[in-house]
Motif scaffolding. Structure first.
Motif, mmCIF file in Angstrom:
data_model
loop_
_atom_site.group_PDB
_atom_site.id
_atom_site.type_symbol
_atom_site.label_atom_id
_atom_site.label_comp_id
_atom_site.label_asym_id
_atom_site.label_seq_id
_atom_site.Cartn_x
_atom_site.Cartn_y
_atom_site.Cartn_z
ATOM 1 N N THR A 175 11.159 25.570 62.710
ATOM 2 C CA THR A 175 12.465 26.186 62.999
ATOM 3 C C THR A 175 12.787 27.260 61.988
ATOM 4 O O THR A 175 13.189 28.377 62.342
ATOM 5 C CB THR A 175 13.565 25.105 62.995
ATOM 6 N N TYR A 176 12.600 26.938 60.714
ATOM 7 C CA TYR A 176 12.853 27.917 59.644
ATOM 8 C C TYR A 176 11.962 29.150 59.835
ATOM 9 O O TYR A 176 12.425 30.290 59.710
ATOM 10 C CB TYR A 176 12.578 27.264 58.288
ATOM 11 N N GLU A 177 10.706 28.932 60.172
ATOM 12 C CA GLU A 177 9.782 30.059 60.286
ATOM 13 C C GLU A 177 10.087 30.919 61.508
ATOM 14 O O GLU A 177 9.953 32.150 61.458
ATOM 15 C CB GLU A 177 8.349 29.534 60.314
ATOM 16 N N LEU A 178 10.505 30.301 62.599
ATOM 17 C CA LEU A 178 10.881 31.090 63.776
ATOM 18 C C LEU A 178 12.150 31.894 63.516
ATOM 19 O O LEU A 178 12.304 33.014 64.018
ATOM 20 C CB LEU A 178 11.070 30.192 64.992
ATOM 21 N N MET A 179 13.066 31.313 62.741
ATOM 22 C CA MET A 179 14.275 32.056 62.381
ATOM 23 C C MET A 179 13.896 33.306 61.579
ATOM 24 O O MET A 179 14.485 34.377 61.756
ATOM 25 C CB MET A 179 15.213 31.172 61.551
ATOM 26 N N ARG A 180 12.906 33.154 60.694
ATOM 27 C CA ARG A 180 12.423 34.314 59.931
ATOM 28 C C ARG A 180 11.782 35.344 60.865
ATOM 29 O O ARG A 180 11.912 36.548 60.667
ATOM 30 C CB ARG A 180 11.401 33.861 58.884
ATOM 31 N N LEU A 181 11.094 34.856 61.880
ATOM 32 C CA LEU A 181 10.403 35.756 62.807
ATOM 33 C C LEU A 181 11.387 36.599 63.614
ATOM 34 O O LEU A 181 11.050 37.696 64.057
ATOM 35 C CB LEU A 181 9.510 34.943 63.747
ATOM 36 N N LEU A 182 12.612 36.095 63.788
ATOM 37 C CA LEU A 182 13.616 36.848 64.540
ATOM 38 C C LEU A 182 13.911 38.200 63.903
ATOM 39 O O LEU A 182 14.385 39.115 64.568
ATOM 40 C CB LEU A 182 14.919 36.041 64.632
ATOM 41 N N ASN A 183 13.648 38.318 62.602
ATOM 42 C CA ASN A 183 13.928 39.563 61.899
ATOM 43 C C ASN A 183 12.756 40.540 61.965
ATOM 44 O O ASN A 183 12.771 41.570 61.292
ATOM 45 C CB ASN A 183 14.254 39.268 60.429
ATOM 46 N N THR A 184 11.733 40.221 62.741
ATOM 47 C CA THR A 184 10.551 41.078 62.837
ATOM 48 C C THR A 184 10.474 41.688 64.224
ATOM 49 O O THR A 184 11.369 41.536 65.050
ATOM 50 C CB THR A 184 9.266 40.270 62.568
ATOM 51 N N ASN A 185 9.367 42.354 64.488
ATOM 52 C CA ASN A 185 9.179 42.985 65.803
ATOM 53 C C ASN A 185 9.006 41.965 66.920
ATOM 54 O O ASN A 185 8.952 42.335 68.095
ATOM 55 C CB ASN A 185 7.950 43.908 65.765
ATOM 56 N N TYR A 186 8.875 40.685 66.566
ATOM 57 C CA TYR A 186 8.702 39.663 67.603
ATOM 58 C C TYR A 186 10.032 39.140 68.125
ATOM 59 O O TYR A 186 10.080 38.158 68.850
ATOM 60 C CB TYR A 186 7.874 38.497 67.048
ATOM 61 N N ASP A 187 11.121 39.756 67.740
ATOM 62 C CA ASP A 187 12.431 39.325 68.221
ATOM 63 C C ASP A 187 12.469 39.435 69.748
ATOM 64 O O ASP A 187 12.262 40.495 70.314
ATOM 65 C CB ASP A 187 13.510 40.220 67.612
ATOM 66 N N SER A 188 12.730 38.304 70.407
ATOM 67 C CA SER A 188 12.753 38.298 71.871
ATOM 68 C C SER A 188 13.495 37.064 72.357
ATOM 69 O O SER A 188 13.647 36.082 71.618
ATOM 70 C CB SER A 188 11.321 38.303 72.424
ATOM 71 N N PRO A 189 13.958 37.078 73.625
ATOM 72 C CA PRO A 189 14.650 35.890 74.157
ATOM 73 C C PRO A 189 13.751 34.661 74.194
ATOM 74 O O PRO A 189 14.244 33.535 74.173
ATOM 75 C CB PRO A 189 15.063 36.329 75.567
ATOM 76 N N LEU A 215 -1.571 31.806 64.228
ATOM 77 C CA LEU A 215 -2.491 32.944 64.284
ATOM 78 C C LEU A 215 -2.693 33.429 65.718
ATOM 79 O O LEU A 215 -2.656 34.629 66.005
ATOM 80 C CB LEU A 215 -3.839 32.546 63.683
ATOM 81 N N ARG A 216 -2.904 32.474 66.597
ATOM 82 C CA ARG A 216 -3.145 32.814 68.017
ATOM 83 C C ARG A 216 -1.935 33.545 68.594
ATOM 84 O O ARG A 216 -2.089 34.534 69.328
ATOM 85 C CB ARG A 216 -3.416 31.523 68.802
ATOM 86 N N SER A 263 -1.939 37.449 69.846
ATOM 87 C CA SER A 263 -1.679 37.661 71.279
ATOM 88 C C SER A 263 -0.458 38.547 71.493
ATOM 89 O O SER A 263 -0.048 38.758 72.631
ATOM 90 C CB SER A 263 -1.453 36.317 71.975
ATOM 91 N N ASN A 264 0.142 39.029 70.361
ATOM 92 C CA ASN A 264 1.338 39.869 70.437
ATOM 93 C C ASN A 264 2.499 39.169 71.126
ATOM 94 O O ASN A 264 3.230 39.764 71.934
ATOM 95 C CB ASN A 264 1.045 41.200 71.140
ATOM 96 N N GLY A 265 2.655 37.875 70.809
ATOM 97 C CA GLY A 265 3.810 37.134 71.304
ATOM 98 C C GLY A 265 3.681 36.637 72.727
ATOM 99 O O GLY A 265 4.698 36.449 73.408
ATOM 100 N N ASN A 266 2.468 36.395 73.182
ATOM 101 C CA ASN A 266 2.238 35.898 74.543
ATOM 102 C C ASN A 266 3.023 34.608 74.782
ATOM 103 O O ASN A 266 3.059 33.715 73.941
ATOM 104 C CB ASN A 266 0.743 35.662 74.738
ATOM 105 N N ASP A 267 3.650 34.500 75.988
ATOM 106 C CA ASP A 267 4.510 33.343 76.296
ATOM 107 C C ASP A 267 3.748 32.028 76.240
ATOM 108 O O ASP A 267 4.233 31.036 75.687
ATOM 109 C CB ASP A 267 5.120 33.501 77.693
ATOM 110 N N GLU A 268 2.561 31.993 76.833
ATOM 111 C CA GLU A 268 1.810 30.731 76.856
ATOM 112 C C GLU A 268 1.398 30.322 75.443
ATOM 113 O O GLU A 268 1.402 29.134 75.104
ATOM 114 C CB GLU A 268 0.565 30.888 77.744
ATOM 115 N N CYS A 269 1.064 31.309 74.621
ATOM 116 C CA CYS A 269 0.725 31.000 73.228
ATOM 117 C C CYS A 269 1.942 30.473 72.477
ATOM 118 O O CYS A 269 1.826 29.596 71.613
ATOM 119 C CB CYS A 269 0.174 32.240 72.522
#
Length: 797
Positions: free
Chosen positions: A614-628, A586-587, A591-597
């Motif tokens: 890992t599975y959930e972050l892979m799913r997140l890659l397909n959203t607006n949070y895709d980032s290095p 949630l945090r 925080s809109n993908g804040n690095d420290e969070c």
């Protein structure tokens, strides 16, 4: 090239041959060749040769042709012939000799080659050469000559058939089909099996009163199927039976007419009852019933097609268009209302039903649909609500029974705070369209939030969730049910359902927020001192988080995030990792993908369940949070799972991204170096990356030093490794303790090494990394000899 009048007569002859009226066809062909133009038409003469072959009269035709042409072209008797006539006569005689067997294929080839040298190029010469070469087994040269004949005259259809058969023999079905299609187009009545050809001839002869020929047109189709496929398909049987019945009726045989039509209806009924009949086949049967003035049967078959779960959307539209354009909106509505009752979620059926209802109400369909599309655009772009309401009321003034429009009206009133007004439109929407899942879910959602939850759950229980694997509504149903149980304070039941929703949509803020509240309430209900479960010693104050209340009410701006983070740390300290992980997610989202969070999320994920994260972050890659940063995070999680090669791949992807921030870049460099070291590969690069991470600001007295020491130890540089390890606080770094023991072991002090390692053996493994370190220690501790080199010196791990 065949002229138009000759072509028409040849076509008529081919139709007669098609229905086996050979004598009549012969008469027509004879009439053609009595004309000056027809006499020289080699295609017509070839058809005469083929017909004579069918009738067994080819020797007589050959004799007749020689009597007519040979004396003219060999003895030069009167009447004088033109060069064009002479060339045509020679080709015709060569063809009749070739087809009658008067010449061998080799002799025929020689004869046509001579014609090719001495006469003007003609498609029939190349055709004759192709036919001869085919007889000699030279398929490639035969194909070449057939193709040459087509280039000279694309209407020379015998070559298309020959090419199709040769390509079929070569197992080249694609080219075979292409040439056969061209043959059918050029000479439709020279081949059996094409339904439209048989049907067209049947109708033509029926219209002419030629009943025997009409009957043969349809009977020859069944015969072709039996001879070539072993059986006649049901839909062909239906058409044939109806057609023969119509012929009987035209002849005045009422009893045979009724018998045939009754048999056709029974066949159609059997096909509907069979679960194996394809929808396109049934559509064909319905069209057949339409053609033979059987509207009740046609309607029944159309209805059966539309009620099928696997019905093709294009077929639905075709049926809808057929009824609606025929000016039968009442019949169309009846048909599509029945289809809607069976398949209320089919967008094609819903659209056809709407158009039918609009026509029934006398509404201008085109104008209404344009306004409806405009409304859709306005809603999707969140335009001004006043404009939206204006459009909605404009549509409502034209037609008041469009459930989609009613739903939009209700949504707007709800957003404006008029829940009572919204309820009226939601209820009407549900009454009109309650069988549709999307409508039922929408109405249940409104009732859950603004009415009686028990009424909402009754609506949801009618929907079979297990059948919604491919639908987006499934997580929404789970969410509403979880919401229901939370309202009933059954937080465990709510949590169980939310977990199912989160497996489908793991980053949905609403789901995560409710799950946080559920888990918090479950811990509060347990209370301090009620067992050894994680989180049992948390203060009630920590579990009464005002931030969750504020977020539930949409008050994000009032949140004290520092307090939220403080509570999360206390929850982690109490080992309530499931709740901590949800709060960290949630945090991160708020925080809109804040690095420290993200860093804190990954730390918690490693303690909670690295595989799930890992599975959930892979799913997140397909959203607006895709980032290095996510690539780096995935690298860390795969490292936690000790999948070092995969971890390295993600870290390398992060490093090549130009948008990666320096703080994350140095961390990625260090983690990638660590992967290389544990995999015992690219050690020079590992040292380079570790040093670069330190130069970029990574702490010079922390883990970076441990990684660098490990790399030097792997390289055999014991002294350098020891120098670095002495700078590390080994009380807080288990890996540094392991490496210092390894330094002593490498220096020959096995006892000192064991003394350093011994305390680590009894420490509980809380990660795969530490587990692997302990496995290394145990191998050295108990089996030192396998790690000695062959020359008696000791090796590095």
């Amino acid at each position: 090239m065949t002229s138009d009048p000759v072509r028409e007569q040849l076509l008529q002859a081919n139709k007669l041959i098609f229905v086996k009226a050979y004598d009549e066809a012969g008469v027509v062909l004879d009439q053609i060749v009595r004309t000056a133009e027809g006499r020289l038409d080699i295609l017509v003469q070839l058809r005469r040769i083929e017909l004579a072959q069918m009738l067994g009269t080819l020797p007589e035709l050959r004799q007749s042709l020689y009597a007519e042409f040979d004396s003219v072209i060999t003895r030069h008797v009167s009447p004088k012939v033109t060069p064009e006539e002479g060339e045509a006569f020679r080709i015709i005689l060569a063809l009749v000799d070739q087809h009658s067997g008067a010449q061998t294929p080799s002799e025929a080839m020689t004869r046509f080659q001579e014609l090719l040298k001495t006469q003007k190029a003609h498609p029939s010469i190349h055709y004759g050469l192709g036919f001869a070469l085919e007889g000699l087994g030279n398929q490639e040269r035969a194909i070449w000559h057939y193709e040459q004949s087509i280039q000279l005259d694309p209407q020379w259809y015998p070559s298309y058939f020959a090419l199709s058969q040769l390509h079929y023999q070569k197992n080249d079905e694609r080219r075979g089909d292409a040439f056969f299609f061209q043959f059918e187009q050029a000479a439709p009545y020279n081949v059996y099996g094409n339904f439209e050809t048989h049907r067209k001839l049947y109708l033509e002869f029926l219209d002419q009163g030629e009943m025997d020929k009409a009957a043969e047109s349809v009977l020859s189709l069944s015969a072709w199927w039996r001879e070539n496929r072993g059986r006649t398909p049901g839909e062909i049987q239906v058409y044939e039976t109806f057609a023969l019945g119509r012929i009987a009726q035209t002849r005045g045989d009422e009893e045979e007419f009724q018998r045939r039509f009754s048999e056709a209806r029974q066949l159609a009924g059997s096909m509907m009852q069979s679960g194996e009949t394809e929808e396109n086949t049934l559509y064909f049967v319905a069209k057949t019933a339409d053609e033979f003035n059987e509207p009740e049967l046609a309607f029944e078959v159309y209805r059966h097609v539309l009620r099928r779960n696997d019905c093709n959307p294009k077929l639905v539209q075709r049926i809808g268009g057929q009824f609606l354009t025929a000016g039968e909106p009442r019949l169309a509505c009846s048909l599509f209302e029945d289809a809607y009752n069976a398949l209320p979620d089919s967008p094609e059926i819903r659209f056809c039903l709407l158009v039918g209802r609009l026509k029934m109400a006398g509404v201008n369909v085109e104008e209404y649909l344009i306004a409806r599309e405009r409304l859709k655009q306005v809603v999707e772009t969140n335009s001004d609500r006043v404009e939206t309401l204006s459009l909605l009321h404009n549509l409502m003034a034209r037609f008041q029974e469009d459930p989609d429009v009613l739903g939009h009206v209700a949504d707007v009133y709800l957003k404006l705070g008029h829940a009572t007004k919204a309820a009226q439109y939601y209820e009407k929407m549900y009454l009109l369209d309650g069988k549709a899942r999307a409508t039922a879910i929408k109405y249940a959602g409104f009732v859950m939030q603004n009415g009686d939850p028990d009424d909402a759950i009754r609506i949801l229980e009618k929907i079979a969730v297990e059948n919604l694997e491919s639908h987006s509504e499934k997580p929404e149903i789970y969410w509403l049910k979880a919401n229901y149980f939370a309202r009933k304070t059954d937080f465990k039941a709510s949590t169980a359902i939310l977990q199912q929703a989160l497996r489908l949509d793991p980053w949905n803020v609403s789901y995560l927020l409710q799950l946080s509240i559920n888990q918090q309430e479950i811990l509060r209900a347990r209370g301090p001192g009620e067992g050894p479960a994680a989180g049992h010693d948390l203060d009630q104050d920590v579990l009464q988080d005002p931030a969750l209340v504020a977020l539930s009410a949409g008050g994000e701006a009032t949140i004290d995030w520092d307090d939220f983070d403080r509570r999360t740390r206390l929850i982690e300290k109490a080992h309530a990792n499931d709740l901590a992980y949800v709060r960290r997610k949630l945090r991160f989202l708020y925080s809109n993908g804040n690095d420290e969070c993200l860093i804190e999320l990954i730390k918690t994920a490693c303690r909670y369940n690295a595989e799930t994260a890992t599975y959930e972050l892979m799913r997140l890659l397909n959203t607006n949070y895709d980032s290095p940063n996510l690539y780096w995070a995935l690298g860390l999680l795969f490292k936690e799972l000790w999948q070092l090669e995969t971890a390295g791949m993600w870290l390398e992807q992060a490093l090549i991204n130009p948008h990666l921030q320096d703080v994350t870049r140095r961390r990625a460099l260090l983690e990638l170096a660590d992967c290389y070291i544990w995999r015992n590969t690219n050690l020079k690069k590992a040292i380079e990356y570790a040093k670069l991470a330190i130069e970029m600001g990574e702490r010079a007295n922390g883990r970076a030093i441990t990684v660098l020491a490990h790399a030097y130890l792997k390289q055999g540089n014991i002294r350098q490794a020891q120098t670095y390890l002495e700078q590390v606080d080994r009380e807080r770094d288990i890996e540094a303790v392991f490496l210092m023991g390894l330094v002593h072991y490498r220096n020959g002090s096995r006892r000192d090494a064991n003394q350093i390692w011994k305390p680590l053996i009894t420490v509980r493994s809380e990660s795969l990394r530490f587990h692997n370190i302990k496995q290394e220690i145990l191998r050295y501790y108990f089996e030192g000899s396998p790690y000695l080199k062959g020359d008696g010196t000791q090796s590095v791990s």
